[in-house]
Design a protein around this motif. Structure first.
Motif, PDB file in Angstrom:
ATOM      1  N   GLY A 202      35.962  60.464  37.068  1.00 24.11           N
ATOM      2  CA  GLY A 202      37.410  60.394  37.268  1.00 24.11           C
ATOM      3  C   GLY A 202      37.775  60.151  38.718  1.00 24.11           C
ATOM      4  O   GLY A 202      38.711  59.393  39.023  1.00 24.11           O
ATOM      5  N   THR A 203      37.052  60.789  39.627  1.00 22.58           N
ATOM      6  CA  THR A 203      37.300  60.583  41.054  1.00 22.58           C
ATOM      7  C   THR A 203      36.951  59.155  41.466  1.00 22.58           C
ATOM      8  O   THR A 203      37.703  58.496  42.199  1.00 22.58           O
ATOM      9  CB  THR A 203      36.482  61.583  41.892  1.00 22.58           C
ATOM     10  OG1 THR A 203      36.862  62.912  41.534  1.00 22.58           O
ATOM     11  CG2 THR A 203      36.726  61.375  43.378  1.00 22.58           C
ATOM     12  N   ILE A 204      35.797  58.673  40.990  1.00 19.01           N
ATOM     13  CA  ILE A 204      35.411  57.282  41.276  1.00 19.01           C
ATOM     14  C   ILE A 204      36.480  56.338  40.750  1.00 19.01           C
ATOM     15  O   ILE A 204      36.898  55.387  41.437  1.00 19.01           O
ATOM     16  CB  ILE A 204      34.038  56.967  40.649  1.00 19.01           C
ATOM     17  CG1 ILE A 204      32.934  57.762  41.349  1.00 19.01           C
ATOM     18  CG2 ILE A 204      33.743  55.467  40.721  1.00 19.01           C
ATOM     19  CD1 ILE A 204      31.598  57.717  40.636  1.00 19.01           C
ATOM     20  N   ALA A 205      36.963  56.593  39.528  1.00 22.75           N
ATOM     21  CA  ALA A 205      37.968  55.730  38.916  1.00 22.75           C
ATOM     22  C   ALA A 205      39.248  55.701  39.742  1.00 22.75           C
ATOM     23  O   ALA A 205      39.809  54.624  40.016  1.00 22.75           O
ATOM     24  CB  ALA A 205      38.252  56.195  37.494  1.00 22.75           C
ATOM     25  N   SER A 206      39.728  56.863  40.139  1.00 18.71           N
ATOM     26  CA  SER A 206      40.989  56.909  40.888  1.00 18.71           C
ATOM     27  C   SER A 206      40.858  56.202  42.230  1.00 18.71           C
ATOM     28  O   SER A 206      41.783  55.498  42.674  1.00 18.71           O
ATOM     29  CB  SER A 206      41.444  58.354  41.080  1.00 18.71           C
ATOM     30  OG  SER A 206      40.518  59.087  41.868  1.00 18.71           O
ATOM     31  N   LEU A 207      39.714  56.339  42.893  1.00 18.25           N
ATOM     32  CA  LEU A 207      39.497  55.656  44.166  1.00 18.25           C
ATOM     33  C   LEU A 207      39.403  54.145  43.978  1.00 18.25           C
ATOM     34  O   LEU A 207      39.870  53.374  44.823  1.00 18.25           O
ATOM     35  CB  LEU A 207      38.227  56.188  44.834  1.00 18.25           C
ATOM     36  CG  LEU A 207      38.313  57.623  45.389  1.00 18.25           C
ATOM     37  CD1 LEU A 207      36.934  58.108  45.810  1.00 18.25           C
ATOM     38  CD2 LEU A 207      39.286  57.690  46.568  1.00 18.25           C
ATOM     39  N   CYS A 208      38.803  53.723  42.873  1.00 20.11           N
ATOM     40  CA  CYS A 208      38.699  52.285  42.605  1.00 20.11           C
ATOM     41  C   CYS A 208      40.076  51.683  42.316  1.00 20.11           C
ATOM     42  O   CYS A 208      40.383  50.569  42.777  1.00 20.11           O
ATOM     43  CB  CYS A 208      37.758  52.041  41.430  1.00 20.11           C
ATOM     44  SG  CYS A 208      36.023  52.303  41.836  1.00 20.11           S
ATOM     45  N   ILE A 209      40.895  52.385  41.569  1.00 16.12           N
ATOM     46  CA  ILE A 209      42.243  51.896  41.285  1.00 16.12           C
ATOM     47  C   ILE A 209      43.055  51.833  42.576  1.00 16.12           C
ATOM     48  O   ILE A 209      43.747  50.838  42.852  1.00 16.12           O
ATOM     49  CB  ILE A 209      42.927  52.796  40.237  1.00 16.12           C
ATOM     50  CG1 ILE A 209      42.219  52.632  38.878  1.00 16.12           C
ATOM     51  CG2 ILE A 209      44.407  52.462  40.121  1.00 16.12           C
ATOM     52  CD1 ILE A 209      42.639  53.654  37.840  1.00 16.12           C
ATOM     53  N   GLU A 210      42.945  52.884  43.385  1.00 11.69           N
ATOM     54  CA  GLU A 210      43.697  52.941  44.639  1.00 11.69           C
ATOM     55  C   GLU A 210      43.330  51.809  45.595  1.00 11.69           C
ATOM     56  O   GLU A 210      44.185  51.250  46.295  1.00 11.69           O
ATOM     57  CB  GLU A 210      43.441  54.294  45.314  1.00 11.69           C
ATOM     58  CG  GLU A 210      44.134  54.476  46.657  1.00 11.69           C
ATOM     59  CD  GLU A 210      43.753  55.792  47.312  1.00 11.69           C
ATOM     60  OE1 GLU A 210      43.948  55.925  48.544  1.00 11.69           O
ATOM     61  OE2 GLU A 210      43.243  56.698  46.604  1.00 11.69           O
ATOM     62  N   ASN A 211      42.034  51.452  45.607  1.00  9.76           N
ATOM     63  CA  ASN A 211      41.555  50.449  46.568  1.00  9.76           C
ATOM     64  C   ASN A 211      41.264  49.093  45.940  1.00  9.76           C
ATOM     65  O   ASN A 211      40.722  48.209  46.611  1.00  9.76           O
ATOM     66  CB  ASN A 211      40.299  50.985  47.262  1.00  9.76           C
ATOM     67  CG  ASN A 211      40.583  52.155  48.175  1.00  9.76           C
ATOM     68  OD1 ASN A 211      41.044  51.978  49.301  1.00  9.76           O
ATOM     69  ND2 ASN A 211      40.326  53.365  47.694  1.00  9.76           N
ATOM     70  N   ASP A 212      41.600  48.920  44.668  1.00 13.08           N
ATOM     71  CA  ASP A 212      41.368  47.666  43.945  1.00 13.08           C
ATOM     72  C   ASP A 212      39.894  47.259  43.983  1.00 13.08           C
ATOM     73  O   ASP A 212      39.521  46.169  44.431  1.00 13.08           O
ATOM     74  CB  ASP A 212      42.233  46.541  44.519  1.00 13.08           C
ATOM     75  CG  ASP A 212      42.246  45.309  43.615  1.00 13.08           C
ATOM     76  OD1 ASP A 212      41.953  45.455  42.410  1.00 13.08           O
ATOM     77  OD2 ASP A 212      42.529  44.203  44.118  1.00 13.08           O
ATOM     78  N   VAL A 213      39.047  48.157  43.494  1.00 14.55           N
ATOM     79  CA  VAL A 213      37.592  47.987  43.525  1.00 14.55           C
ATOM     80  C   VAL A 213      37.066  47.828  42.094  1.00 14.55           C
ATOM     81  O   VAL A 213      37.528  48.510  41.173  1.00 14.55           O
ATOM     82  CB  VAL A 213      36.919  49.192  44.219  1.00 14.55           C
ATOM     83  CG1 VAL A 213      35.401  49.126  44.106  1.00 14.55           C
ATOM     84  CG2 VAL A 213      37.357  49.261  45.686  1.00 14.55           C
ATOM     85  N   LEU A 214      36.087  46.950  41.917  1.00 18.25           N
ATOM     86  CA  LEU A 214      35.421  46.790  40.624  1.00 18.25           C
ATOM     87  C   LEU A 214      34.346  47.862  40.444  1.00 18.25           C
ATOM     88  O   LEU A 214      33.832  48.413  41.414  1.00 18.25           O
ATOM     89  CB  LEU A 214      34.757  45.416  40.529  1.00 18.25           C
ATOM     90  CG  LEU A 214      35.651  44.186  40.670  1.00 18.25           C
ATOM     91  CD1 LEU A 214      34.793  42.917  40.602  1.00 18.25           C
ATOM     92  CD2 LEU A 214      36.737  44.163  39.605  1.00 18.25           C
ATOM     93  N   VAL A 215      33.989  48.123  39.181  1.00 15.32           N
ATOM     94  CA  VAL A 215      32.876  49.007  38.861  1.00 15.32           C
ATOM     95  C   VAL A 215      31.893  48.260  37.982  1.00 15.32           C
ATOM     96  O   VAL A 215      32.278  47.654  36.976  1.00 15.32           O
ATOM     97  CB  VAL A 215      33.341  50.294  38.142  1.00 15.32           C
ATOM     98  CG1 VAL A 215      32.133  51.112  37.673  1.00 15.32           C
ATOM     99  CG2 VAL A 215      34.211  51.142  39.056  1.00 15.32           C
ATOM    100  N   PHE A 216      30.618  48.293  38.364  1.00 14.42           N
ATOM    101  CA  PHE A 216      29.539  47.791  37.532  1.00 14.42           C
ATOM    102  C   PHE A 216      28.805  49.025  37.007  1.00 14.42           C
ATOM    103  O   PHE A 216      28.202  49.768  37.786  1.00 14.42           O
ATOM    104  CB  PHE A 216      28.588  46.900  38.321  1.00 14.42           C
ATOM    105  CG  PHE A 216      29.263  45.751  39.024  1.00 14.42           C
ATOM    106  CD1 PHE A 216      30.388  45.140  38.483  1.00 14.42           C
ATOM    107  CD2 PHE A 216      28.766  45.269  40.222  1.00 14.42           C
ATOM    108  CE1 PHE A 216      31.008  44.074  39.121  1.00 14.42           C
ATOM    109  CE2 PHE A 216      29.373  44.197  40.872  1.00 14.42           C
ATOM    110  CZ  PHE A 216      30.507  43.607  40.321  1.00 14.42           C
ATOM    111  N   SER A 217      28.862  49.246  35.702  1.00 17.92           N
ATOM    112  CA  SER A 217      28.359  50.493  35.126  1.00 17.92           C
ATOM    113  C   SER A 217      27.138  50.240  34.243  1.00 17.92           C
ATOM    114  O   SER A 217      27.246  49.703  33.137  1.00 17.92           O
ATOM    115  CB  SER A 217      29.462  51.163  34.300  1.00 17.92           C
ATOM    116  OG  SER A 217      29.039  52.408  33.804  1.00 17.92           O
TER     117      SER A 217
END
Length: 405
Positions: A202-217
């Motif tokens: 959840g923390t990773i997700a919120s930081l990615c949304i805030e900074n417009d970052v992609l996630v490769f999972s």
């Protein structure tokens, strides 16, 4: 006059061998022969029980193999379409819906690849530009580093430390920024066996949304989650549109040689992945895709039995490692266990693993290969329990008998 043909054999000529320097592209200069290759070759040479490389020494289910054989017999032996056999694309989408609750379009959001290794490469090469910042959690599967170098990425590291390998949230907050292109998450995590908690994701997700970052999972071990339910980060609010989920058949169905993998991503990310995939492998083994589709349609009973079997094998290995004198770190998922070897007095993990193979007859993987800074992993060694029970018990007995502190 006809030419005279000699029947006397000529003396063999000796070719002058010139030693040339090894040539490699600059983007690959930092890379070496994979640690898996090195340790497995050494294990074969010395007849060691291989608890290093993560491939089962037993076969996959008959019903899956039979489906591939039937596809071969029915003539499914030419190129598949680039994005995958429709039957498998649909099976991947259906399985993902059952596991994560997300409904995805099999035609436009699922891409079949030649193993998850190619899925990783296609994702990096298709979505990362030279100079893009990408965050890795160390230790990491070595393919991540290699493919990011190929893509020209600027790699940023956050180190997970024993015994629990928790995500250092403050470190993540300090390193992520508007310059970050992507974060690569692997849960359950190879090599540590850690599972990222809902709070961490959840923390990773919120930081990615805030900074417009992609996630490769990378979720290839999703069916080997022993202590808590696996969570796909794509299923968290606001995350599907910025997430590429990577998975494969091999780990779950003990068919690593088939090399069937896939990505799940929204169309605007799938486009780049498919462009790279087209020029890496173009298409993946056709009959094996039909077998994979049959596998993914199996009932949940298969996965329940799989976890039960691996939990039993994990118990054999963990208790044996403790009895042999290792400090064993917790492993909540995958089929790997990390240990601290330092009580045996070796300088580093490579020296210890070489001794373990040559003098004890057991192979493990030195984890310094999974760090940008090898010093961070010099005290740690990874064992796997994806082996038959006899192999595990024999390896454990060898270590208890021959390892000396």
């Amino acid at each position: 006059m006809a030419p005279v043909i000699s029947t006397t054999p000529e003396e063999p000529t000796t070719k002058n061998v010139v030693q040339h320097p090894v040539q490699v592209a600059k983007r690959l200069e930092k890379l070496k022969t994979t640690i898996f290759t090195k340790m497995s070759m050494l294990a074969i040479k010395h007849g060691a029980r291989n608890l290093g490389q993560g491939f089962p020494n037993f076969d996959g289910p008959e019903f899956v193999k039979d489906a591939a054989i039937q596809a071969i017999k029915e003539g499914e032996n030419q190129y598949a379409r680039g994005c995958g056999v429709p039957d498998l694309n649909s099976a991947v989408a259906a399985r993902f819906k059952k596991d994560s609750g997300l409904v995805v379009d099999p035609e436009n959001e699922v891409t079949i690849t030649t193993g998850c290794t190619e899925a990783i490469a296609a994702t990096m090469l298709g979505l990362i530009n030279p100079g893009d910042e990408v965050i890795l959690f160390a230790p990491f599967y070595d393919s991540y580093e290699a493919t990011l170098y190929m893509a020209g990425a600027d790699i940023k590291i956050i180190t997970l430390r024993p015994p629990n390998f928790s995500v250092p949230i403050d470190d993540l907050k300090s390193i992520i920024s508007k310059n970050t292109r992507a974060i690569l998450v692997n849960t359950p995590h190879n090599p540590t066996g850690k599972m990222f908690s809902r709070m961490e994701l959840g923390t990773i997700a919120s930081l990615c949304i805030e900074n417009d970052v992609l996630v490769f999972s990378d979720e290839v071990y999703d069916k080997l989650a022993f202590e808590e339910d696996h969570i796909s980060i794509a299923s968290l609010p606001g995350m599907y549109e910025r997430t590429v989920t990577l998975n494969s058949l091999g780990k779950t169905f003990s068919l690593t040689g088939w090399k069937i993998g896939w990505t799940i991503a929204p169309p605007h990310l799938t486009w780049g992945i498919r462009q790279a995939h087209s020029y890496l492998t173009f298409a993946t083994s056709t009959p094996m895709q039909f077998g994979a589709a049959e596998a993914l349609r199996t009932s949940d009973t298969y996965y329940e039995e799989l976890k039960k079997d691996y939990l039993h094998k994990k118990g054999i290995l963990v208790e044996g490692l403790k009895a042999a004198g290792f400090v064993v770190h917790p492993s909540a998922g995958t089929y790997f266990v990390m240990v601290d070897h330092t009580s045996f007095g070796f300088e580093n993990d490579v020296a210890f693993c070489e001794h373990l193979i040559k003098e004890v007859g057991v192979a493990a993987i030195p984890t310094s290969a999974f760090y940008l800074n090898p010093e961070d992993g010099k005290n740690l060694v990874r064992f796997t329990f994806c082996k038959d029970e006899d192999t595990l018990r024999e390896a454990v007995e060898r270590m208890k008998a021959k390892l000396k502190k």
